[in-house]
Design a protein around this motif. Structure first.
Motif: not given
Length: 715
Positions: A375-391
């Motif tokens: 199932h597809p979901f939009t990423v809510s995080s920022s790879s710049n603001l949170e370099p080690e997290r994807l939400s």
């Protein structure tokens, strides 16, 4: 310092010249490829061009197949490799070359069709759709004119008996419908190649282009169905109904064609919006019949003919295998936040080298819920603001999300959840930064893509100290409990003071309640998961995070394929067939070619992925050494408080920017038309009615400063 600046400017200028040259070369090659399709139904092509091409490209190594590879397959694959180089350079120049072009096309990007079966269609999209329809009409009409003129002069003969004129023309019309279906199939797979360079090369993403695949799919299957009906009538009227059970060794094999159209009809029946929304699982499983459709379609026409649609299929196979390699790993799920609105925020560990833009999408598989469904979901995080997290944020709506929410909200503590991920996939640039102001309109869980935009703006403003657009977030929710979605505007580890430099205003509307209630739940529960030795962070996808690697995979695998089929043709098929195409089995040749394609793609892609995994063990060891905190429950939402003492929370900068309205929908027309600003970008996400309403306002001509940015999440 001055010399360094001048060197940088010279390098940037050279890069931009290379970018323009690459665009120009790609456009010229594509125009030439398209011209072949345009002239193909003409008498000039059939009598002059085609014989000359065959005589000059026919060889003992490739035969007729080589001609079709040269004029139909090679140009698009060449553009794909050029596109990879182009996007690699764009990434290095920080995407700054696209602004002027975008402003020149601003008027064409406005919605011109809304609330039609096509949805929201911009001027550019409508223009290209009309051009494609004109191409289809030209293609089929010219074929019919040539065929009917020829059949009028002399009737075809079969078993010594003259056919009636209408039967001869029906036979010709059926063949030309099949050729028209080939043209549709040549474009069919481009919109669903998630990691391809072709779509970003023209400013599109696979997510926003999926509707083009839907439109092309409807046209393709309608054309092939008409082709099948033509031949059923033709065989019945000429007493040749036994043709349905024939599988000729050479030439057209009818049985595989019938199997292909049956598979296509089963897919088609479940693709209509009402069925797809209400029975997504049925749509998902029947859509896997595309494999049977393509395989038997190839056996029906032979591998030489299938080369006319090979580029899209080949790039799709490369993309699909890269996705398969990524999806085999179990990713590290760090935590989950359960909101009173029955939404979930899943936080994954990611490689620091993985970069993605706002509005990106990931595909998630949870074997504990369903081992087959993605199932597809939009990423809510920022790879710049949170370099080690994807939400990602998941709203409990369908059966799959209900099962997932039930698993996580169970009273029994959860310390482990197996998850696989494909992606992220998304735009290659931050187009929203070119506006002076942004109006983000959302309904319900449609706020998710805007969370990633706001987090990216926080990074741009606080970390890079760059000017950012002023933001008005208009969000509509059904109940007060849904207001807790606003708590996700900041990452779990973020500091609310980061918003002090961002000009943000939030207008939240609760549509089904007249006022706040004391008994509404507003606690947010956080679940932390233990790491397992087999867990890995989400790694970069070759393509969006490695365009040169994707270029190497496509080019090396295709060259290897050409070498293998050249050896096969010269030393195995040619001694038997001598390029007559009347001896060696079409089916055997097709299967051998398909086998070589699979081997070459698997070998090239696997080697590239293994090479890029050299640094992964260090990152995997780091995430395995992280201790998981104990499950917690936050004292309450920052935005919903029964006592309305919003200023008492420490993160008051975000709360003060929020105004909550009850018992009413947002007056969108008034809010949009009265918004000050000369260059305002408008985005809408959520229910179809809301998106159409916003698009209608922006296209009404009442406000020239509003520029509607269409974002689609229709996977």
């Amino acid at each position: 310092m001055d010399e360094a600046v001048r060197g940088f400017l010279r390098q940037t200028g050279s890069t931009r010249m290379i970018l323009k040259a690459t665009q120009l070369l790609s456009a010229i090659v594509f125009a030439g490829w398209l011209m072949i399709w345009i002239v193909r139904p003409t008498t000039t092509y059939r009598k002059e061009w085609s014989p000359q091409l065959l005589s000059e490209t026919d060889s003992t190594y490739y035969g007729w197949q080589g001609t079709n590879i040269l004029i139909y397959a090679f140009p698009i694959l060449f553009i794909s490799v050029l596109g990879c180089v182009y996007l690699h350079l764009v990434k290095r120049t920080d995407n700054c070359q696209s602004g002027s072009l975008t402003h020149r096309l601003a008027a064409w990007r406005r919605p011109v069709v809304v609330n039609w079966p096509l949805g929201i269609v911009s001027g550019i999209e409508l223009t290209f759709c009309v051009m494609f329809l004109v191409l289809l009409i030209w293609f089929y009409t010219m074929y019919l004119v040539v065929n009917f003129t020829k059949s009028h002069q002399s009737h075809s003969e079969d078993t010594g008996e003259k056919l009636k004129l209408w039967q001869t023309r029906l036979d010709g019309a059926g063949i030309r419908l099949a050729l028209l279906g080939d043209l549709c199939c040549a474009f069919l797979f481009f919109p669903v190649i998630r990691g391809s360079s072709l779509l970003p090369l023209v400013g599109l993403t696979s997510e926003s282009s999926i509707r083009y695949h839907v439109w092309l799919g409807h046209i393709t299957l309608a054309v092939f169905s008409a082709h099948s009906v033509c031949y059923l009538v033709y065989w019945a009227s000429t007493n040749k109904i036994d043709e349905m059970v024939k599988w000729d060794n050479t030439g057209i094999a009818n049985v595989p064609g019938e199997i292909a159209i049956l598979a296509g009809l089963l897919m088609w029946a479940t693709t209509f919006p009402r069925i797809r929304r209400k029975m997504f699982e049925l749509f998902f499983y029947t859509h896997q019949l595309y494999i049977a459709f393509l395989f038997f379609y190839m056996l029906h026409v032979g591998v030489s003919h299938i080369c006319v649609i090979l580029p899209g299929v080949y790039l799709f196979m490369v993309d699909r295998y890269l996705r398969f390699l990524q999806s085999r790993a179990k990713v590290r799920l760090v935590s989950a936040r359960l909101l009173p609105s029955e939404s979930i925020e899943l936080n994954f560990a990611k490689s620091p080298g993985l970069a993605f833009e706002p509005l990106s999408v990931v595909f998630i598989n949870v074997p504990g819920v369903s081992s087959l469904q993605w199932h597809p979901f939009t990423v809510s995080s920022s790879s710049n603001l949170e370099p080690e997290r994807l939400s990602v944020i998941i709203k409990k709506e369908g059966s799959w999300t209900q099962k997932l929410y039930g698993t996580l909200s169970s009273p029994v503590p959860q310390d482990r959840l197996d998850v696989s991920v494909e992606g992220p996939y998304g735009p290659v640039s931050k187009n929203f930064l070119r506006y002076d102001s942004l109006i983000l309109v959302s309904g319900g869980s449609g706020i998710t893509p805007f969370i990633s935009i706001i987090r990216e703006l926080i990074h741009q403003r606080t970390t890079l100290n760059r000017p950012t657009p002023a933001v008005l977030l208009i969000c509509a929710f059904k109940t007060s409990a849904d207001l807790t979605m606003l708590d996700l505007l900041l990452p779990e580890s973020g500091n609310i003071s980061d918003l002090s430099g961002l000009e943000l205003r939030i207008e939240a509307f609760v549509t089904r309640e007249k006022s706040s209630t004391d008994d509404a739940p507003n606690n947010i529960r956080t679940i932390w998961f233990k790491p397992f030795p087999s867990d890995v962070p989400i790694a970069p996808v070759l393509g969006p995070n490695g365009w040169l690697w994707l270029a190497a995979i496509v080019s090396s695998s295709f060259v290897a394929f050409l070498l293998l089929i050249g050896i096969l043709q010269r030393y195995y098929i040619y001694p038997i067939d001598h390029n007559t195409n009347k001896v060696f089995s079409y089916s055997s040749r097709s299967v051998l070619n398909l086998l070589f394609i699979c081997i070459c793609i698997m070998a090239a892609a696997s080697a590239a992925v293994l090479w890029n995994k050299r640094d992964n063990p260090k990152q995997e060891k780091q995430i395995q050494n992280v201790d998981a905190p104990t499950p917690t429950t936050s004292p309450g939402s920052r935005f919903y408080n029964a006592d309305r003492e919003l200023e008492s929370v420490p993160q008051d900068s975000l709360v003060k920017a929020t105004m909550v309205h009850f018992n009413g929908r947002p007056p969108l027309k008034k809010m949009l038309l009265e918004f000050d600003g000369s260059n305002v970008g408008v985005m809408a996400s959520g229910p179809r009615g809301l998106r159409h309403e916003v698009a209608t306002i922006c296209s009404s001509g009442l406000a020239d400063n509003l520029h509607f940015e269409s974002i689609s999440f229709s996977w």
